[in-house]
Design a protein around this motif. Sequence first.
Motif, PDB file in Angstrom:
ATOM      1  N   GLU A   1       0.950  -1.169   0.093  1.00 49.82           N
ATOM      2  CA  GLU A   1       0.012   0.024   0.018  1.00 49.82           C
ATOM      3  C   GLU A   1       0.971   1.264  -0.096  1.00 49.82           C
ATOM      4  N   TYR A   2       1.987   1.172   0.791  1.00 49.83           N
ATOM      5  CA  TYR A   2       2.974   2.442   0.745  1.00 49.83           C
ATOM      6  C   TYR A   2       3.562   2.638  -0.760  1.00 49.83           C
ATOM      7  N   MET A   3       3.845   1.769  -1.146  1.00 49.84           N
ATOM      8  CA  MET A   3       4.447   1.690  -2.515  1.00 49.84           C
ATOM      9  C   MET A   3       3.560   2.134  -3.474  1.00 49.84           C
ATOM     10  N   LYS A   4       2.351   2.098  -3.308  1.00 51.47           N
ATOM     11  CA  LYS A   4       1.190   2.483  -4.376  1.00 51.47           C
ATOM     12  C   LYS A   4       1.239   3.970  -4.166  1.00 51.47           C
ATOM     13  N   GLY A   5       1.463   4.501  -3.165  1.00 54.08           N
ATOM     14  CA  GLY A   5       1.176   5.853  -2.586  1.00 54.08           C
ATOM     15  C   GLY A   5       0.208   6.041  -1.960  1.00 54.08           C
ATOM     16  N   THR A   6       0.326   6.623  -0.712  1.00 61.07           N
ATOM     17  CA  THR A   6      -0.675   6.939   0.349  1.00 61.07           C
ATOM     18  C   THR A   6      -0.690   8.300   0.940  1.00 61.07           C
ATOM     19  N   ASN A   7      -1.745   8.919   1.030  1.00 61.05           N
ATOM     20  CA  ASN A   7      -1.719  10.269   1.610  1.00 61.05           C
ATOM     21  C   ASN A   7      -2.316   9.982   2.902  1.00 61.05           C
ATOM     22  N   VAL A   8      -1.731  10.737   3.853  1.00 63.01           N
ATOM     23  CA  VAL A   8      -2.266  10.986   5.265  1.00 63.01           C
ATOM     24  C   VAL A   8      -2.871  12.060   5.537  1.00 63.01           C
ATOM     25  N   ILE A   9      -4.170  12.081   5.682  1.00 61.25           N
ATOM     26  CA  ILE A   9      -4.943  13.320   5.980  1.00 61.25           C
ATOM     27  C   ILE A   9      -5.237  13.211   7.456  1.00 61.25           C
ATOM     28  N   LEU A  10      -5.011  14.253   8.331  1.00 58.79           N
ATOM     29  CA  LEU A  10      -5.695  14.586   9.616  1.00 58.79           C
ATOM     30  C   LEU A  10      -6.952  15.139   9.668  1.00 58.79           C
ATOM     31  N   LEU A  11      -7.971  14.503  10.132  1.00 61.12           N
ATOM     32  CA  LEU A  11      -9.233  15.188  10.220  1.00 61.12           C
ATOM     33  C   LEU A  11      -9.485  16.054  11.344  1.00 61.12           C
ATOM     34  N   ASP A  12     -10.238  17.208  11.293  1.00 64.17           N
ATOM     35  CA  ASP A  12     -10.622  17.786  12.581  1.00 64.17           C
ATOM     36  C   ASP A  12     -11.447  16.941  13.494  1.00 64.17           C
ATOM     37  N   ALA A  13     -11.396  17.262  14.887  1.00 62.95           N
ATOM     38  CA  ALA A  13     -12.234  16.443  15.710  1.00 62.95           C
ATOM     39  C   ALA A  13     -13.909  16.391  15.450  1.00 62.95           C
ATOM     40  N   ASP A  14     -14.323  17.390  14.868  1.00 60.90           N
ATOM     41  CA  ASP A  14     -15.810  17.470  14.611  1.00 60.90           C
ATOM     42  C   ASP A  14     -15.959  16.550  13.416  1.00 60.90           C
ATOM     43  N   VAL A  15     -15.059  16.499  12.590  1.00 59.46           N
ATOM     44  CA  VAL A  15     -15.163  15.803  11.179  1.00 59.46           C
ATOM     45  C   VAL A  15     -14.910  14.257  11.763  1.00 59.46           C
TER      46      VAL A  15
END
Length: 73
Positions: A30-44
């Motif tokens: 999965e890492y080699m495919k390319g992964t974006n890490v997104i941080l969500l705000d608490a309410d989301v």
Amino acid sequence: MSQNNNPEPTDEMRDEYNFSSGVRGKFYKEYMKGTNVILLDADVAEVFHDSETVNQALRTLITISRNQSSESR
């Protein structure tokens, strides 16, 4: 004056750390495919508990956006 600028590193592993059930390379493909890490705000994050629901909502939003943009032409 001491000539030793690189003192022996200290071991910071705690006794409670347990990696005996760890799997080496579990997420490698999965890492080699390319992964974006997104941080969500608490309410989301309260609404979207996992990546599947976030992706589903974003795909729905993309579809709506594409439909509206094609209608306005």
